[in-house]
Design a protein around this motif. Structure first.
Motif, mmCIF file in Angstrom:
data_model
loop_
_atom_site.group_PDB
_atom_site.id
_atom_site.type_symbol
_atom_site.label_atom_id
_atom_site.label_comp_id
_atom_site.label_asym_id
_atom_site.label_seq_id
_atom_site.Cartn_x
_atom_site.Cartn_y
_atom_site.Cartn_z
ATOM 1 N N LYS A 129 32.185 20.925 79.571
ATOM 2 C CA LYS A 129 33.401 20.467 78.896
ATOM 3 C C LYS A 129 34.666 20.718 79.712
ATOM 4 N N PRO A 130 34.862 21.898 80.306
ATOM 5 C CA PRO A 130 36.075 22.067 81.125
ATOM 6 C C PRO A 130 36.142 21.064 82.285
ATOM 7 N N MET A 131 34.991 20.777 82.888
ATOM 8 C CA MET A 131 34.955 19.799 83.972
ATOM 9 C C MET A 131 35.347 18.411 83.452
ATOM 10 N N VAL A 132 34.759 18.003 82.334
ATOM 11 C CA VAL A 132 35.031 16.672 81.784
ATOM 12 C C VAL A 132 36.491 16.555 81.350
ATOM 13 N N LYS A 133 37.033 17.589 80.714
ATOM 14 C CA LYS A 133 38.441 17.546 80.308
ATOM 15 C C LYS A 133 39.358 17.418 81.526
ATOM 16 N N ALA A 134 39.029 18.119 82.601
ATOM 17 C CA ALA A 134 39.821 18.017 83.832
ATOM 18 C C ALA A 134 39.698 16.619 84.446
ATOM 19 N N LEU A 135 38.498 16.045 84.405
ATOM 20 C CA LEU A 135 38.304 14.682 84.903
ATOM 21 C C LEU A 135 39.108 13.672 84.086
ATOM 22 N N VAL A 136 39.123 13.848 82.764
ATOM 23 C CA VAL A 136 39.903 12.959 81.895
ATOM 24 C C VAL A 136 41.370 12.996 82.315
ATOM 25 N N LYS A 137 41.912 14.194 82.512
ATOM 26 C CA LYS A 137 43.310 14.336 82.939
ATOM 27 C C LYS A 137 43.536 13.693 84.303
ATOM 28 N N MET A 183 19.290 8.293 88.986
ATOM 29 C CA MET A 183 18.952 9.712 89.007
ATOM 30 C C MET A 183 19.955 10.406 89.890
ATOM 31 N N PRO A 184 20.660 11.408 89.441
ATOM 32 C CA PRO A 184 20.665 11.871 88.049
ATOM 33 C C PRO A 184 21.523 10.960 87.170
ATOM 34 N N GLY A 185 21.359 11.087 85.892
ATOM 35 C CA GLY A 185 22.173 10.344 84.942
ATOM 36 C C GLY A 185 21.408 9.437 84.017
ATOM 37 N N LYS A 186 20.098 9.442 84.121
ATOM 38 C CA LYS A 186 19.265 8.514 83.357
ATOM 39 C C LYS A 186 19.529 8.509 81.847
ATOM 40 N N PRO A 187 19.708 9.679 81.174
ATOM 41 C CA PRO A 187 19.800 9.636 79.705
ATOM 42 C C PRO A 187 21.161 9.274 79.113
ATOM 43 N N VAL A 188 22.111 8.795 79.913
ATOM 44 C CA VAL A 188 23.419 8.437 79.376
ATOM 45 C C VAL A 188 23.257 7.367 78.290
ATOM 46 N N PRO A 237 24.985 13.100 79.777
ATOM 47 C CA PRO A 237 23.926 14.105 79.874
ATOM 48 C C PRO A 237 24.518 15.498 80.062
ATOM 49 N N GLY A 238 23.754 16.512 79.691
ATOM 50 C CA GLY A 238 24.221 17.891 79.807
ATOM 51 C C GLY A 238 24.084 18.491 81.186
ATOM 52 N N TYR A 239 23.207 17.958 82.011
ATOM 53 C CA TYR A 239 23.059 18.474 83.374
ATOM 54 C C TYR A 239 24.358 18.174 84.127
ATOM 55 N N PRO A 240 25.007 19.198 84.723
ATOM 56 C CA PRO A 240 26.356 19.011 85.281
ATOM 57 C C PRO A 240 26.499 17.879 86.303
ATOM 58 N N VAL A 241 25.552 17.739 87.222
ATOM 59 C CA VAL A 241 25.666 16.676 88.219
ATOM 60 C C VAL A 241 25.549 15.311 87.542
ATOM 61 N N SER A 242 24.614 15.180 86.601
ATOM 62 C CA SER A 242 24.469 13.931 85.849
ATOM 63 C C SER A 242 25.732 13.629 85.058
ATOM 64 N N CYS A 243 26.272 14.640 84.422
ATOM 65 C CA CYS A 243 27.488 14.503 83.624
ATOM 66 C C CYS A 243 28.630 13.982 84.499
ATOM 67 N N PHE A 244 28.799 14.593 85.664
ATOM 68 C CA PHE A 244 29.866 14.210 86.588
ATOM 69 C C PHE A 244 29.697 12.763 87.052
ATOM 70 N N ILE A 245 28.504 12.426 87.497
ATOM 71 C CA ILE A 245 28.257 11.073 88.018
ATOM 72 C C ILE A 245 28.448 10.023 86.926
ATOM 73 N N CYS A 246 27.911 10.288 85.739
ATOM 74 C CA CYS A 246 28.066 9.333 84.634
ATOM 75 C C CYS A 246 29.525 9.190 84.225
ATOM 76 N N PHE A 247 30.285 10.278 84.297
ATOM 77 C CA PHE A 247 31.713 10.174 84.007
ATOM 78 C C PHE A 247 32.363 9.215 84.985
ATOM 79 N N ARG A 248 32.110 9.435 86.280
ATOM 80 C CA ARG A 248 32.732 8.596 87.315
ATOM 81 C C ARG A 248 32.341 7.125 87.174
ATOM 82 N N VAL A 249 31.084 6.873 86.860
ATOM 83 C CA VAL A 249 30.594 5.501 86.818
ATOM 84 C C VAL A 249 30.977 4.784 85.519
#
Length: 170
Positions: free
Chosen positions: A58-66, A133-138, A152-164
């Motif tokens: 969540k802190p990573m995603v909130k920072a990405l949103v900003k 991969m990673p990011g399949k379950p988005v 997804p909850g896995y941090p790398v998947s979460c980051f990549i799916c956010f960006r994409v």
């Protein structure tokens, strides 16, 4: 300094002091602007809610949103309970323009986010699972006209799916 027909401010630009100065110099008194999108961020998982696992995404995603121009709204943490997730999604959709969930998107018994999204409103989940991969379950959804992305909850998947998927929406 500029000629008739020159582009002085691009569509989507943030209107800051420089833009205000040039628009004022040109006699422009009004411009069409858009409010910064409010983005609700909800963590899902019994292990996170109980404090057995840190809520590190969540802190990573909130920072990405900003970083990409949104205003993050922390929607808290809920457990792996359909009613809790449904209520949190409803609360988030009432406060935000876009809702992001983190975790609970895979295909296990406790991965209830896609089901909860469909309970909350229509059309609901449009895509659940991508060939990445990673990011399949988005999961990508629209609920009552608002985008909902289940990351997804896995941090790398979460980051990549956010960006994409999320960054372009913001």
């Amino acid at each position: 300094d500029v000629r008739k027909g020159d582009l002085v401010v691009r569509k989507g630009a943030v209107i800051g002091p420089v833009e205000i100065g040039i628009l004022s110099a040109l006699g422009v008194r009004e411009v069409l602007v858009y409010r910064v999108p409010r983005v609700g961020v909800l963590s899902v998982g019994d292990e996170v809610k109980a404090g057995l696992l840190r809520d590190y995404d969540k802190p990573m995603v909130k920072a990405l949103v900003k970083e990409v121009g949104g205003e993050p709204i922390d929607l808290g943490v809920v457990g792996d309970d359909l009613n809790e997730i449904v209520n949190a999604l409803r609360r988030g959709l009432s406060k935000a323009d876009i809702v992001l969930t983190i975790g609970g998107t895979s295909v296990g018994k406790r991965d209830l986010v896609p089901r909860a999204i469909d309970v909350v409103g229509k059309p609901g989940v449009l895509v659940h699972g991508v060939s990445a991969m990673p990011g399949k379950p988005v999961a990508l959804a629209v609920v009552n006209g608002k985008p909902v992305v289940a990351l997804p909850g896995y941090p790398v998947s979460c980051f990549i799916c956010f960006r994409v998927f999320v960054e372009p929406a913001i």
